[in-house]
Design a protein around this motif. Structure first.
Motif, PDB file in Angstrom:
ATOM      1  N   UNK A   1      10.764  -9.792  -0.104  1.00 23.28           N
ATOM      2  CA  UNK A   1      11.458  -9.015  -1.132  1.00 23.28           C
ATOM      3  C   UNK A   1      11.270  -7.517  -0.871  1.00 23.28           C
ATOM      4  N   UNK A   2      10.044  -7.138  -0.564  1.00 17.76           N
ATOM      5  CA  UNK A   2       9.753  -5.746  -0.262  1.00 17.76           C
ATOM      6  C   UNK A   2      10.641  -5.253   0.875  1.00 17.76           C
ATOM      7  N   UNK A   3      10.735  -6.043   1.943  1.00 21.17           N
ATOM      8  CA  UNK A   3      11.564  -5.677   3.091  1.00 21.17           C
ATOM      9  C   UNK A   3      13.032  -5.504   2.740  1.00 21.17           C
ATOM     10  N   UNK A   4      13.496  -6.260   1.758  1.00 20.43           N
ATOM     11  CA  UNK A   4      14.893  -6.161   1.341  1.00 20.43           C
ATOM     12  C   UNK A   4      15.151  -4.931   0.465  1.00 20.43           C
ATOM     13  N   UNK A   5      14.126  -4.417  -0.178  1.00 21.69           N
ATOM     14  CA  UNK A   5      14.292  -3.301  -1.115  1.00 21.69           C
ATOM     15  C   UNK A   5      14.127  -1.916  -0.489  1.00 21.69           C
ATOM     16  N   UNK A   6      13.366  -1.825   0.598  1.00 16.17           N
ATOM     17  CA  UNK A   6      13.014  -0.514   1.151  1.00 16.17           C
ATOM     18  C   UNK A   6      13.638  -0.306   2.523  1.00 16.17           C
ATOM     19  N   UNK A   7      13.632   0.959   2.976  1.00 18.51           N
ATOM     20  CA  UNK A   7      14.162   1.266   4.315  1.00 18.51           C
ATOM     21  C   UNK A   7      13.284   0.647   5.389  1.00 18.51           C
ATOM     22  N   UNK A   8      11.979   0.803   5.220  1.00 17.26           N
ATOM     23  CA  UNK A   8      11.021   0.195   6.139  1.00 17.26           C
ATOM     24  C   UNK A   8       9.674   0.124   5.442  1.00 17.26           C
ATOM     25  N   UNK A   9       8.814  -0.741   5.953  1.00 16.21           N
ATOM     26  CA  UNK A   9       7.469  -0.856   5.420  1.00 16.21           C
ATOM     27  C   UNK A   9       6.543  -1.249   6.565  1.00 16.21           C
ATOM     28  N   UNK A  10       5.269  -1.077   6.342  1.00 13.82           N
ATOM     29  CA  UNK A  10       4.313  -1.446   7.367  1.00 13.82           C
ATOM     30  C   UNK A  10       2.902  -1.375   6.827  1.00 13.82           C
ATOM     31  N   UNK A  11       1.967  -1.669   7.716  1.00 14.51           N
ATOM     32  CA  UNK A  11       0.555  -1.617   7.369  1.00 14.51           C
ATOM     33  C   UNK A  11      -0.205  -1.094   8.569  1.00 14.51           C
ATOM     34  N   UNK A  12      -1.266  -0.362   8.290  1.00 11.28           N
ATOM     35  CA  UNK A  12      -2.074   0.146   9.388  1.00 11.28           C
ATOM     36  C   UNK A  12      -3.536   0.099   8.998  1.00 11.28           C
ATOM     37  N   UNK A  13      -4.379  -0.282   9.966  1.00 10.01           N
ATOM     38  CA  UNK A  13      -5.816  -0.275   9.685  1.00 10.01           C
ATOM     39  C   UNK A  13      -6.318   1.155   9.522  1.00 10.01           C
ATOM     40  N   UNK A  14      -7.364   1.307   8.735  1.00 10.56           N
ATOM     41  CA  UNK A  14      -7.986   2.608   8.536  1.00 10.56           C
ATOM     42  C   UNK A  14      -9.242   2.688   9.406  1.00 10.56           C
ATOM     43  N   UNK A  15      -9.525   3.857   9.903  1.00  8.96           N
ATOM     44  CA  UNK A  15     -10.649   4.050  10.815  1.00  8.96           C
ATOM     45  C   UNK A  15     -11.987   3.573  10.283  1.00  8.96           C
TER      46      UNK A  15
ATOM     47  N   UNK B   1       5.543   5.179  -0.689  1.00  7.28           N
ATOM     48  CA  UNK B   1       4.516   4.677  -1.592  1.00  7.28           C
ATOM     49  C   UNK B   1       3.494   3.954  -0.720  1.00  7.28           C
ATOM     50  N   UNK B   2       2.213   4.305  -0.887  1.00  7.26           N
ATOM     51  CA  UNK B   2       1.140   3.703  -0.097  1.00  7.26           C
ATOM     52  C   UNK B   2       0.104   3.095  -1.024  1.00  7.26           C
ATOM     53  N   UNK B   3      -0.459   1.973  -0.592  1.00  4.41           N
ATOM     54  CA  UNK B   3      -1.576   1.356  -1.305  1.00  4.41           C
ATOM     55  C   UNK B   3      -2.674   1.094  -0.284  1.00  4.41           C
ATOM     56  N   UNK B   4      -3.857   1.594  -0.586  1.00  7.69           N
ATOM     57  CA  UNK B   4      -5.022   1.456   0.281  1.00  7.69           C
ATOM     58  C   UNK B   4      -5.998   0.467  -0.336  1.00  7.69           C
ATOM     59  N   UNK B   5      -6.605  -0.383   0.510  1.00  9.70           N
ATOM     60  CA  UNK B   5      -7.641  -1.298   0.035  1.00  9.70           C
ATOM     61  C   UNK B   5      -8.706  -1.441   1.114  1.00  9.70           C
ATOM     62  N   UNK B   6      -9.763  -2.167   0.814  1.00  6.92           N
ATOM     63  CA  UNK B   6     -10.903  -2.272   1.730  1.00  6.92           C
ATOM     64  C   UNK B   6     -10.844  -3.466   2.669  1.00  6.92           C
ATOM     65  N   UNK B   7      -9.803  -4.261   2.611  1.00 13.52           N
ATOM     66  CA  UNK B   7      -9.669  -5.449   3.459  1.00 13.52           C
ATOM     67  C   UNK B   7      -9.049  -5.071   4.804  1.00 13.52           C
ATOM     68  N   UNK B   8      -9.638  -5.571   5.891  1.00 15.03           N
ATOM     69  CA  UNK B   8      -9.136  -5.258   7.225  1.00 15.03           C
ATOM     70  C   UNK B   8      -7.934  -6.109   7.645  1.00 15.03           C
ATOM     71  N   UNK B   9      -7.671  -7.195   6.950  1.00 15.22           N
ATOM     72  CA  UNK B   9      -6.594  -8.109   7.333  1.00 15.22           C
ATOM     73  C   UNK B   9      -5.244  -7.500   6.957  1.00 15.22           C
ATOM     74  N   UNK B  10      -4.365  -7.373   7.961  1.00 17.64           N
ATOM     75  CA  UNK B  10      -3.035  -6.813   7.723  1.00 17.64           C
ATOM     76  C   UNK B  10      -2.103  -7.881   7.158  1.00 17.64           C
ATOM     77  N   UNK B  11      -1.193  -7.510   6.272  1.00 13.94           N
ATOM     78  CA  UNK B  11      -0.273  -8.495   5.704  1.00 13.94           C
ATOM     79  C   UNK B  11       0.727  -8.984   6.744  1.00 13.94           C
TER      80      UNK B  11
END
Length: 118
Positions: A89-103, A62-72
């Motif tokens: 909580x998210x980290x406890x529920x999923x196998x892995x998670x992350x964030x990446x800047x968009x070009x 599941x991915x969510x995209x937004x216009x903010x450059x600041x990574x969580x």
């Protein structure tokens, strides 16, 4: 979708519908997308967000995209605070998670769902 409180339910219902068509349980995915869209609403100042569900070799993302450059960033929550625990909580529920800047600006925050949720 526009970023407003009603968008959280819209995103949750949409993810549930997509996963139902894939024959997958949506319980964890609904919690995940609720958290990610809430974070966009509370922390980014973005006017819109995009939600995407992607099947990859490892499972469902599941991915969510937004216009903010600041990574969580996961930070220790103040015990007296009403918020600040969502990413933990998210980290406890999923196998892995992350964030990446968009070009072109903004970012994508993603979560790989656990196998029981697929």
């Amino acid at each position: 979708m526009p970023v407003r409180a009603e968008s959280i339910k819209v995103a949750r219902d949409w993810v549930e519908d997509v996963l139902a068509r894939l024959g997958q349980d949506a319980y964890v995915a609904k919690v995940v997308v609720s958290e990610l869209v809430t974070n966009v609403l509370r922390h980014t100042g973005s006017a819109t967000a995009t939600v995407r569900v992607v099947q990859v070799d490892k499972g469902t993302v599941v991915e969510v995209f937004d216009s903010c450059d600041v990574l969580p960033v996961t930070a220790p929550a103040d015990l007296m605070s009403e918020g600040g625990r969502g990413l933990a909580m998210l980290g406890a529920l999923v196998k892995e998670w992350g964030a990446q800047p968009l070009g072109g600006g903004g970012k994508a925050v993603w979560a790989l769902l656990p196998e029981a949720a697929q």
